[in-house]
Design a protein around this motif. Structure first.
Motif, PDB file in Angstrom:
ATOM      1  N   SER A  21       0.685  -1.216   0.096  1.00 52.80           N
ATOM      2  CA  SER A  21       0.050   0.063  -0.036  1.00 52.80           C
ATOM      3  C   SER A  21       0.758   1.460   0.011  1.00 52.80           C
ATOM      4  CB  SER A  21      -1.043   0.012   1.309  1.00 52.80           C
ATOM      5  OG  SER A  21      -1.466   1.229   1.354  1.00 52.80           O
ATOM      6  N   PRO A  22       0.501   2.151  -0.906  1.00 47.10           N
ATOM      7  CA  PRO A  22       1.144   3.639  -0.717  1.00 47.10           C
ATOM      8  C   PRO A  22       0.691   4.416   0.575  1.00 47.10           C
ATOM      9  CG  PRO A  22      -0.634   3.606  -2.322  1.00 47.10           C
ATOM     10  CD  PRO A  22      -0.769   2.241  -1.757  1.00 47.10           C
ATOM     11  N   SER A  23      -0.276   3.787   1.234  1.00 52.19           N
ATOM     12  CA  SER A  23      -0.777   4.548   2.626  1.00 52.19           C
ATOM     13  C   SER A  23       0.306   4.419   3.560  1.00 52.19           C
ATOM     14  CB  SER A  23      -2.048   3.929   2.861  1.00 52.19           C
ATOM     15  OG  SER A  23      -3.147   4.001   2.001  1.00 52.19           O
TER      16      SER A  23
ATOM     17  N   ASP B   5     -14.660   5.407  12.725  1.00 54.65           N
ATOM     18  CA  ASP B   5     -13.370   6.124  12.231  1.00 54.65           C
ATOM     19  C   ASP B   5     -12.780   4.905  11.364  1.00 54.65           C
ATOM     20  OD1 ASP B   5     -13.757   7.906  14.134  1.00 54.65           O
ATOM     21  OD2 ASP B   5     -12.174   7.169  15.412  1.00 54.65           O
ATOM     22  N   HIS B   6     -11.972   5.704  10.304  1.00 58.65           N
ATOM     23  CA  HIS B   6     -11.365   4.887   9.571  1.00 58.65           C
ATOM     24  C   HIS B   6      -9.689   4.627   9.727  1.00 58.65           C
ATOM     25  CE1 HIS B   6     -14.266   4.198   6.389  1.00 58.65           C
ATOM     26  NE2 HIS B   6     -14.870   5.288   6.849  1.00 58.65           N
ATOM     27  N   VAL B   7      -9.331   3.379   9.746  1.00 64.58           N
ATOM     28  CA  VAL B   7      -8.030   3.280  10.483  1.00 64.58           C
ATOM     29  C   VAL B   7      -7.029   2.440   9.593  1.00 64.58           C
ATOM     30  CG1 VAL B   7      -8.623   3.602  13.024  1.00 64.58           C
ATOM     31  CG2 VAL B   7      -8.497   1.428  11.878  1.00 64.58           C
ATOM     32  N   GLU B   8      -5.750   2.571   9.740  1.00 71.12           N
ATOM     33  CA  GLU B   8      -5.042   1.287   9.186  1.00 71.12           C
ATOM     34  C   GLU B   8      -4.192   1.069  10.392  1.00 71.12           C
ATOM     35  OE1 GLU B   8      -3.743   3.457   4.952  1.00 71.12           O
ATOM     36  OE2 GLU B   8      -2.144   3.592   6.422  1.00 71.12           O
TER      37      GLU B   8
ATOM     38  N   ARG C 206      -2.887   9.826  10.877  1.00 69.54           N
ATOM     39  CA  ARG C 206      -2.276  10.304  12.176  1.00 69.54           C
ATOM     40  C   ARG C 206      -2.133   9.210  13.239  1.00 69.54           C
ATOM     41  NH1 ARG C 206      -3.373  15.978  14.322  1.00 69.54           N
ATOM     42  NH2 ARG C 206      -1.921  15.202  15.246  1.00 69.54           N
ATOM     43  N   ARG C 207      -0.956   8.960  13.756  1.00 74.04           N
ATOM     44  CA  ARG C 207      -0.993   7.742  14.699  1.00 74.04           C
ATOM     45  C   ARG C 207      -1.734   8.190  15.779  1.00 74.04           C
ATOM     46  NH1 ARG C 207       4.370   4.799  17.319  1.00 74.04           N
ATOM     47  NH2 ARG C 207       3.075   3.221  18.298  1.00 74.04           N
ATOM     48  N   ILE C 208      -2.356   7.051  16.407  1.00 74.68           N
ATOM     49  CA  ILE C 208      -3.327   7.189  17.528  1.00 74.68           C
ATOM     50  C   ILE C 208      -2.561   6.448  18.524  1.00 74.68           C
ATOM     51  CG2 ILE C 208      -5.519   6.320  18.697  1.00 74.68           C
ATOM     52  CD1 ILE C 208      -5.565   8.565  16.162  1.00 74.68           C
ATOM     53  N   ARG C 209      -2.174   6.928  19.570  1.00 79.29           N
ATOM     54  CA  ARG C 209      -1.654   6.326  20.765  1.00 79.29           C
ATOM     55  C   ARG C 209      -2.375   5.842  21.960  1.00 79.29           C
ATOM     56  NH1 ARG C 209       3.781   7.070  19.909  1.00 79.29           N
ATOM     57  NH2 ARG C 209       4.480   8.663  18.024  1.00 79.29           N
ATOM     58  N   ASN C 210      -3.599   6.523  22.016  1.00 72.76           N
ATOM     59  CA  ASN C 210      -4.494   5.981  22.872  1.00 72.76           C
ATOM     60  C   ASN C 210      -5.797   5.744  22.462  1.00 72.76           C
ATOM     61  OD1 ASN C 210      -6.444   6.260  25.081  1.00 72.76           O
ATOM     62  ND2 ASN C 210      -6.010   7.949  25.892  1.00 72.76           N
TER      63      ASN C 210
ATOM     64  N   ILE D  68      -1.742   2.198  15.459  1.00 73.31           N
ATOM     65  CA  ILE D  68      -3.038   2.382  14.825  1.00 73.31           C
ATOM     66  C   ILE D  68      -2.912   3.561  14.095  1.00 73.31           C
ATOM     67  CG2 ILE D  68      -5.405   2.648  15.071  1.00 73.31           C
ATOM     68  CD1 ILE D  68      -4.367  -0.638  15.830  1.00 73.31           C
ATOM     69  N   TRP D  69      -3.458   3.949  12.855  1.00 77.21           N
ATOM     70  CA  TRP D  69      -3.288   5.061  12.257  1.00 77.21           C
ATOM     71  C   TRP D  69      -4.587   5.584  11.886  1.00 77.21           C
ATOM     72  CZ3 TRP D  69       1.420   7.773  11.417  1.00 77.21           C
ATOM     73  CH2 TRP D  69       2.535   6.895  11.823  1.00 77.21           C
ATOM     74  N   ARG D  70      -5.325   6.801  12.150  1.00 78.81           N
ATOM     75  CA  ARG D  70      -6.449   7.315  11.835  1.00 78.81           C
ATOM     76  C   ARG D  70      -6.229   7.670  10.337  1.00 78.81           C
ATOM     77  NH1 ARG D  70      -8.440  10.786  15.923  1.00 78.81           N
ATOM     78  NH2 ARG D  70      -9.854   8.894  16.452  1.00 78.81           N
ATOM     79  N   THR D  71      -7.231   7.498   9.271  1.00 80.82           N
ATOM     80  CA  THR D  71      -6.938   7.839   7.840  1.00 80.82           C
ATOM     81  C   THR D  71      -8.562   8.454   7.561  1.00 80.82           C
ATOM     82  OG1 THR D  71      -7.967   5.844   7.204  1.00 80.82           O
ATOM     83  CG2 THR D  71      -5.523   5.991   7.293  1.00 80.82           C
TER      84      THR D  71
END
Length: 79
Positions: A7-9, A28-31, A16-20, A74-77
């Motif tokens: 993935s180019p993602s 929410d959409h995440v990777e 944005r990285r989610i730490r909590n 976890i990364w929010r997209t």
């Protein structure tokens, strides 16, 4: 561990990285990443912050997947 999704993602600057995990909500959409690779991508269906776990509907397969936030980042997209 499942195979990574090419993935180019992985270099997506809008992610944005989610730490909590408490800041993740249903819809929410995440990777889900590890070692610079995207393993899952999809919409959050439920979260359990006390268990460090979230469930998502995988965009590629359509299946529901439980993800441990102790094993992955976890990364929010954007949808």
């Amino acid at each position: 561990m499942p195979s990574a999704i090419p993935s180019p993602s992985t270099s997506n600057t809008s992610a944005r990285r989610i730490r909590n995990i408490s800041s993740i909500h249903r819809g929410d959409h995440v990777e889900v990443r590890s070692g610079g690779h995207v393993y899952y991508r999809g919409e959050v269906r439920d979260t359990a912050p006390g268990l460090a776990t979230l469930w998502l509907r995988d965009e590629e397969s359509g299946t529901h997947t439980a993800v441990s936030t102790e094993d992955y980042t976890i990364w929010r997209t954007l949808p």
